[in-house]
Write a protein that holds these residues in place. Structure first.
Motif, PDB file in Angstrom:
ATOM      1  N   HIS A 124       0.832  -1.201   0.000  1.00  0.00           N
ATOM      2  CA  HIS A 124       0.000   0.000   0.000  1.00  0.00           C
ATOM      3  C   HIS A 124       0.870   1.256   0.000  1.00  0.00           C
ATOM      4  CE1 HIS A 124      -3.158   2.846   0.872  1.00  0.00           C
ATOM      5  NE2 HIS A 124      -2.557   3.207   2.007  1.00  0.00           N
ATOM      6  N   VAL A 125       1.946   1.248   0.792  1.00  0.00           N
ATOM      7  CA  VAL A 125       2.839   2.401   0.855  1.00  0.00           C
ATOM      8  C   VAL A 125       3.496   2.641  -0.492  1.00  0.00           C
ATOM      9  CG1 VAL A 125       4.994   3.274   1.847  1.00  0.00           C
ATOM     10  CG2 VAL A 125       3.267   2.236   3.334  1.00  0.00           C
ATOM     11  N   LEU A 126       4.016   1.599  -1.104  1.00  0.00           N
ATOM     12  CA  LEU A 126       4.700   1.754  -2.385  1.00  0.00           C
ATOM     13  C   LEU A 126       3.740   2.203  -3.475  1.00  0.00           C
ATOM     14  CD1 LEU A 126       7.163  -1.292  -2.368  1.00  0.00           C
ATOM     15  CD2 LEU A 126       7.645   1.105  -1.836  1.00  0.00           C
ATOM     16  N   ALA A 127       2.526   1.662  -3.467  1.00  0.00           N
ATOM     17  CA  ALA A 127       1.540   2.072  -4.478  1.00  0.00           C
ATOM     18  C   ALA A 127       1.168   3.544  -4.297  1.00  0.00           C
ATOM     19  CB  ALA A 127       0.301   1.186  -4.377  1.00  0.00           C
ATOM     20  N   THR A 128       1.058   3.970  -3.052  1.00  0.00           N
ATOM     21  CA  THR A 128       0.699   5.362  -2.781  1.00  0.00           C
ATOM     22  C   THR A 128       1.818   6.318  -3.179  1.00  0.00           C
ATOM     23  OG1 THR A 128      -0.697   4.646  -0.915  1.00  0.00           O
ATOM     24  CG2 THR A 128      -0.021   6.971  -0.966  1.00  0.00           C
ATOM     25  N   LEU A 129       3.052   5.948  -2.865  1.00  0.00           N
ATOM     26  CA  LEU A 129       4.187   6.839  -3.114  1.00  0.00           C
ATOM     27  C   LEU A 129       4.744   6.732  -4.535  1.00  0.00           C
ATOM     28  CD1 LEU A 129       6.258   6.547   0.202  1.00  0.00           C
ATOM     29  CD2 LEU A 129       4.559   8.266  -0.427  1.00  0.00           C
ATOM     30  N   ARG A 130       4.334   5.678  -5.286  1.00  0.00           N
ATOM     31  CA  ARG A 130       4.912   5.467  -6.614  1.00  0.00           C
ATOM     32  C   ARG A 130       4.838   6.716  -7.501  1.00  0.00           C
ATOM     33  NH1 ARG A 130       5.997   1.058 -10.056  1.00  0.00           N
ATOM     34  NH2 ARG A 130       5.082  -0.442  -8.587  1.00  0.00           N
ATOM     35  N   PRO A 131       3.700   7.419  -7.590  1.00  0.00           N
ATOM     36  CA  PRO A 131       3.660   8.591  -8.482  1.00  0.00           C
ATOM     37  C   PRO A 131       4.702   9.650  -8.130  1.00  0.00           C
ATOM     38  CG  PRO A 131       1.453   7.964  -7.800  1.00  0.00           C
ATOM     39  CD  PRO A 131       2.392   7.160  -6.964  1.00  0.00           C
ATOM     40  N   TRP A 132       4.932   9.836  -6.833  1.00  0.00           N
ATOM     41  CA  TRP A 132       5.948  10.823  -6.428  1.00  0.00           C
ATOM     42  C   TRP A 132       7.352  10.270  -6.618  1.00  0.00           C
ATOM     43  CZ3 TRP A 132       9.480  10.435  -2.262  1.00  0.00           C
ATOM     44  CH2 TRP A 132      10.251  11.582  -2.079  1.00  0.00           C
ATOM     45  N   LEU A 133       7.569   9.015  -6.227  1.00  0.00           N
ATOM     46  CA  LEU A 133       8.894   8.420  -6.349  1.00  0.00           C
ATOM     47  C   LEU A 133       9.360   8.399  -7.798  1.00  0.00           C
ATOM     48  CD1 LEU A 133       8.594   5.397  -3.873  1.00  0.00           C
ATOM     49  CD2 LEU A 133      10.213   7.299  -3.667  1.00  0.00           C
ATOM     50  N   GLU A 134       8.463   8.109  -8.727  1.00  0.00           N
ATOM     51  CA  GLU A 134       8.852   7.945 -10.125  1.00  0.00           C
ATOM     52  C   GLU A 134       8.692   9.223 -10.946  1.00  0.00           C
ATOM     53  OE1 GLU A 134       6.791   4.478 -11.588  1.00  0.00           O
ATOM     54  OE2 GLU A 134       8.230   3.128 -10.612  1.00  0.00           O
ATOM     55  N   ASN A 135       8.350  10.326 -10.288  1.00  0.00           N
ATOM     56  CA  ASN A 135       8.188  11.606 -10.975  1.00  0.00           C
ATOM     57  C   ASN A 135       9.547  12.287 -11.146  1.00  0.00           C
ATOM     58  OD1 ASN A 135       7.540  14.120 -11.945  1.00  0.00           O
ATOM     59  ND2 ASN A 135       6.279  14.727 -10.194  1.00  0.00           N
ATOM     60  N   PRO A 136      10.043  12.433 -12.377  1.00  0.00           N
ATOM     61  CA  PRO A 136      11.354  13.061 -12.574  1.00  0.00           C
ATOM     62  C   PRO A 136      11.379  14.536 -12.184  1.00  0.00           C
ATOM     63  CG  PRO A 136      10.280  12.674 -14.685  1.00  0.00           C
ATOM     64  CD  PRO A 136       9.441  12.005 -13.652  1.00  0.00           C
ATOM     65  N   GLN A 137      10.213  15.164 -12.047  1.00  0.00           N
ATOM     66  CA  GLN A 137      10.165  16.577 -11.658  1.00  0.00           C
ATOM     67  C   GLN A 137      10.195  16.763 -10.146  1.00  0.00           C
ATOM     68  OE1 GLN A 137      10.446  18.736 -14.139  1.00  0.00           O
ATOM     69  NE2 GLN A 137      10.438  16.908 -15.444  1.00  0.00           N
ATOM     70  N   ALA A 138      10.032  15.682  -9.400  1.00  0.00           N
ATOM     71  CA  ALA A 138      10.056  15.758  -7.934  1.00  0.00           C
ATOM     72  C   ALA A 138      11.503  15.593  -7.471  1.00  0.00           C
ATOM     73  CB  ALA A 138       9.171  14.675  -7.326  1.00  0.00           C
ATOM     74  N   ALA A 139      12.158  16.697  -7.094  1.00  0.00           N
ATOM     75  CA  ALA A 139      13.587  16.687  -6.772  1.00  0.00           C
ATOM     76  C   ALA A 139      13.855  15.918  -5.483  1.00  0.00           C
ATOM     77  CB  ALA A 139      14.101  18.120  -6.643  1.00  0.00           C
ATOM     78  N   LYS A 140      14.801  14.993  -5.590  1.00  0.00           N
ATOM     79  CA  LYS A 140      15.135  14.135  -4.448  1.00  0.00           C
ATOM     80  C   LYS A 140      16.631  14.211  -4.150  1.00  0.00           C
ATOM     81  CE  LYS A 140      11.430  11.063  -5.902  1.00  0.00           C
ATOM     82  NZ  LYS A 140      11.177  11.764  -7.186  1.00  0.00           N
ATOM     83  N   LEU A 141      16.921  13.928  -2.908  1.00  0.00           N
ATOM     84  CA  LEU A 141      18.272  14.040  -2.379  1.00  0.00           C
ATOM     85  C   LEU A 141      18.513  12.809  -1.517  1.00  0.00           C
ATOM     86  CD1 LEU A 141      20.750  15.850  -1.345  1.00  0.00           C
ATOM     87  CD2 LEU A 141      19.134  16.707   0.351  1.00  0.00           C
ATOM     88  N   ALA A 142      19.744  12.286  -1.523  1.00  0.00           N
ATOM     89  CA  ALA A 142      20.028  11.110  -0.701  1.00  0.00           C
ATOM     90  C   ALA A 142      21.490  11.102  -0.288  1.00  0.00           C
ATOM     91  CB  ALA A 142      19.687   9.833  -1.469  1.00  0.00           C
TER      92      ALA A 142
END
Length: 908
Positions: free
Chosen positions: A379-397
């Motif tokens: 459920h968590v992965l399905a919910t977050l998938r659109p944000w996780l896989e969005n190239p416009q959503a800037a991520k840092l790690a």
């Protein structure tokens, strides 16, 4: 009522210790702060432990002292104070004054003398604690005075002085006069160590007694003592701490701290963890000084773990998704069950982002055992998938390669990775040893992270993170994301005015992250049976070699024991000791054994045995154990942030050091094989560092040789040995090759002589002739030394920076080593940049059509692809074109190609 002790802090000694002991801490404006933090932190702890009214901080004043007039060579050998330390002193003084502690600097004397006087002037019955790590201070100890080394937690009283030095405190100056002090350049008796000096003082009572009985002391040490009689009284004068100075009138009582000044300085220096101790006064939030400094610190409130939240309901998860989608930048981190991402199950996901002047950090638990306070993973992965896989959503790690591969296991392909704090730190200063999150938190935030061991335990008591309750996992996991966001806020602005460093980070290292992730994921097939056969052969050959070694030595011994080898080679066989270990023992290193092998068989046999043992243990036996049972392949880990030059390294297994000059070493490579229907395609840059040298030096003869496609080693042989091209034989070419590569690596005439087996004078003549024929190379080397000395670093062609701080060292050996590194680093670093740019280009070509194959290995200047037989010719053409066209140098880049069913055939 007992009187408070007088505490005297030898701040100058702690200043140097803190500077060298702590990581390279930096303020938001890049000012070094390690020494400030170390001394200030020590004083904070001291003030809490000893709430005395008399804590007096003493520094050496600038300029010379009376000892320099007594002895002009006093401290003459000490190197100048490093600029990074000198820059911190004014702000450290400001900090100490703001704490309310009296700060004492007296011209023309040393801090030791001020402390000696202040210790002697304490009131009757008042205890005095001298906070120092300086052995000289032991002479001040008495029933009223003790020493405290806060860095080691050691207290020293009169009995402690006797136990440590073997003399009474009042005889410490005598002891120091006899032994001398190399650091302060005080002459002593040559060969007289502390034990000898203490024995003399015990026997004769004092230095005067030793001098009076000097004729009674026999042997060479007695001769050395008698030769020292004239200057020993001066040495005693230099080592004796003065206790009767006339000090300027000054109050030694502490006063209330200036909280707002300390807050301003904490912001200025980036000591965010201390801000909660110095709250802003009401109505002063908009004070100009505080506002400027808060802006420099990113305007963020200090870390507050009580604000961290666990996301444990579907509604909270939906609300979080909205927050993430609105955030400009989100730090992302995973918690898992294993270090290997191929076998790591998700336990939780952490996120952090900025809202106003706060960092919001949350933890989403999904895989904790026996804990119902969590969400379902799917459920968590399905919910977050659109944000996780969005190239416009800037991520840092921090070390994004790991987290991205963990998500790949669940068919989630995160996009939008913009920065990695591990790589930001590495690019800013690759000479630092560690770039892990805990180290970066201390270095840049002065913050101590919760460690993994604190949460999961260690040793036999360790538990898997999945067995940690959510309530305990929350602060640890959320803090990782919080700290990652804050470190980026510190580091990323430093790239704004560094176009070269920004180019290396954004055009080379960041695009490479996912290239390496795909290579690790692909792995390489290994022939298990071939390795098993090789292991048996190596075992047999090792036994035969061992028998020969026993026969040569005339006894059996452990070929893996340096101590036993030392006894046989140097005690029994009386072979010459060519080098010693740091502990003073005769060295049995590889280069020493290679030189001794000319004189005896046994060193050669030991070398052969060691080589076979390494192949057997490290590869033939270990590689089969590393095969992943699910994929049937070995998956090495590529490390971007290890080598200072930018070179990649690999681990588990390390594929960079497989020997290729021996038949057995090549057998290891033969065990790396292609899948059925595939071939291994190898592409290797030819003489890349020499070509880079030609480009950087613009030497006319080198440029011409490469432009005409000449054999560069043969061309060098013709130039250096004054031969016609057709007269160059294999020996001349081999010598020229050694010269070509030796110069790149800063080899000395001695080193070249050893390599070629010639006299040092002949090697020097070869090198002189080389520079006569290639003057552009000599000019480049000289200019590079000068530039490195001026700015403290050198750069690659693409802007990668390589620091060489020892180039200004007063120690000739360190300085010469740094100069050699400064010459070599731009070439090695540029070669590293080129192969990385090639990997990015080749990976992009492969990703266009996945059926083209996969890149599986990178070793030194070589790339290895695994491609289907049907696409072999297209891959050859593309690989050569892409790698040779990756940069436009003054000489052509040349790539050699090879194809085979195993690595050795492709490489050959």
């Amino acid at each position: 009522m007992p009187q408070d002790p007088r505490i005297l802090v030898d701040a100058s000694s702690f200043l140097y210790r803190a500077f060298h002991a702590l990581p390279d801490l930096r303020a938001p404006d890049n000012l070094p702060t390690g020494a400030i933090f170390g001394v200030a932190n020590m004083l904070r702890r001291l003030a809490k432990e000893y709430p005395s009214d008399e804590i007096i901080v003493v520094f050496d004043a600038p300029g010379g002292t009376f000892r320099d007039r007594l002895y002009p060579e006093y401290k003459a050998q000490r190197p100048a104070m490093p600029e990074d330390l000198r820059a911190q002193i004014p702000l450290l003084h400001e900090w100490i004054q703001a704490t309310g502690l009296p700060l004492v600097l007296v011209p023309d004397v040393e801090a030791d003398d001020v402390i000696g006087t202040l210790a002697g002037s304490a009131q009757a019955g008042q205890q005095v604690i001298i906070v120092t790590g300086d052995k000289d201070m032991a002479q001040l100890v008495n029933d009223q005075v003790t020493l405290l080394d806060t860095m080691k937690g050691v207290k020293t009283d009169v009995a402690g002085v006797w136990e440590r030095y073997g003399v009474a405190p009042e005889r410490i100056a005598d002891l120091l006069a006899l032994t001398g002090d190399k650091v302060d350049n005080i002459p002593g008796v040559p060969g007289a160590g502390p034990k000898t000096a203490a024995k003399w003082i015990q026997q004769y009572g004092s230095l005067d007694g030793v001098l009076a009985h000097a004729d009674e002391i026999g042997g060479k040490i007695g001769e050395a003592l008698r030769a020292s009689l004239d200057y020993l009284p001066l040495s005693l004068d230099l080592t004796t701490i003065r206790r009767n100075l006339h000090l300027p009138e000054q109050s030694y009582q502490r006063v209330p701290e200036n909280t707002q000044k300390l807050r301003s300085l904490a912001l200025r220096l980036g000591f965010h963890a201390w801000l909660k101790e110095y709250p802003a006064e009401p109505g002063t939030e908009n004070n100009t000084e505080v506002s400027v400094n808060e802006s420099a610190a990113g305007g963020l409130m200090p870390i507050d773990r009580s604000r961290y939240r666990a996301i444990t309901t579907p509604a909270a998860l939906e609300n979080l998704l909205q927050k993430l989608q609105q955030a400009d930048l989100v730090a992302l981190d995973t918690e898992t069950t294993a270090l290997d991402p191929l076998n790591a199950d998700l336990v939780g996901i952490s996120c952090a982002w900025q809202e106003g002047d706060q960092i919001e950090a949350v933890y989403i638990p999904v895989g904790h055992r026996d804990d119902s306070t969590q969400l379902v993973l799917d459920h968590v992965l399905a919910t977050l998938r659109p944000w996780l896989e969005n190239p416009q959503a800037a991520k840092l790690a921090q070390n994004a390669k790991y987290d991205w591969r963990v998500f790949w296991r669940y068919d989630i392909h995160p996009a939008g990775l913009c920065r990695d704090t591990l790589l930001e730190s590495y690019i800013l200063d690759s000479s630092q040893n560690n770039h892990d999150l805990d180290t970066l938190a201390q270095r840049h935030l002065q913050h101590q992270n919760i460690t993994y061991e604190e949460v999961a335990g260690k040793g036999k008591a360790a538990r898997n993170f999945a067995d940690v309750p959510v309530s305990e996992a929350l602060p640890y996991a959320a803090e990782d994301a919080d700290v990652c966001w804050r470190i980026d806020a510190q580091l990323w602005p430093r790239f704004a005015n560094e176009a070269g460093l920004q180019r290396v980070l954004m055009d080379i290292e960041m695009p490479l992250v996912l290239v390496l992730a795909r290579m690790e994921q692909a792995g390489v097939r290994v022939d298990k049976e071939q390795l098993k056969t090789l292991s048996m052969e190596l075992g047999r050959d090792m036994a035969a070699c061992e028998a020969q070694a026993f026969k040569s030595a005339g006894q059996s011994f452990n070929l893996g024991s340096p101590k036993q080898i030392q006894e046989i080679l140097f005690d029994k066989m009386q072979l010459p000791v060519l080098k010693k270990t740091p502990g003073g023992q005769p060295s049995t290193s590889e280069d020493v054994l290679a030189q001794l092998a000319v004189q005896a068989d046994l060193p050669r046999l030991i070398l052969e045995y060691r080589g076979m043992a390494k192949l057997k243990n490290t590869y033939a036996d270990a590689l089969p154990e590393m095969i992943n049972p699910r994929t049937g392949r070995v998956h090495t880990h590529f490390q971007q942030a290890v080598a200072a030059t930018g070179r990649l390294s690999s681990s588990a297994p390390n594929l960079q050091n497989i020997p290729v000059r021996t038949e057995q070493g090549r057998r290891i490579r033969q065990a790396f094989v292609a899948e059925d229907g595939f071939y291994l395609l190898s592409a290797d840059y030819s003489q890349i560092e020499l070509r880079i040298m030609a480009h950087l030096s613009r030497d006319a003869r080198l440029l011409q040789a490469f432009a005409e496609g000449q054999d560069i080693h043969a061309a060098t042989a013709a130039e250096v040995f004054n031969l016609a091209p057709e007269a160059v034989d294999s020996d001349a070419r081999r010598a020229a090759k050694a010269i070509n590569f030796g110069l790149i690596y800063g080899q000395t005439p001695y080193g070249l002589a050893q390599q070629l087996g010639i006299e040092q004078s002949a090697a020097r003549a070869y090198m002189d002739r080389y520079f006569e024929r290639y003057p552009g190379v000599l000019t480049y080397m000289e200019q590079t030394r000068v530039l490195a000395r001026q700015q403290g670093y050198v750069e690659t062609l693409f802007g990668r920076r390589l620091y060489v701080p020892e180039i200004r060292s007063s120690n000739a050996a360190r300085r010469n080593y740094a100069e050699r590194a400064a010459i070599n680093a731009p070439m090695q670093g540029t070669a590293a940049d080129l192969i990385k740019k090639a990997m990015i280009a080749v990976d992009a070509w492969l990703q266009e059509t996945p059926a083209r194959g996969r890149m599986i290995l990178q070793v030194h200047d070589e790339l290895i692809l695994e491609v289907p037989e049907s696409g072999l010719e297209a891959a050859r053409a593309a690989l050569k074109e892409l790698m040779e066209g990756v940069a436009d140098l003054a000489v052509p880049l040349l790539v050699g190609l090879g194809v085979g069913k195993h690595w050795d055939a492709a490489h050959g």
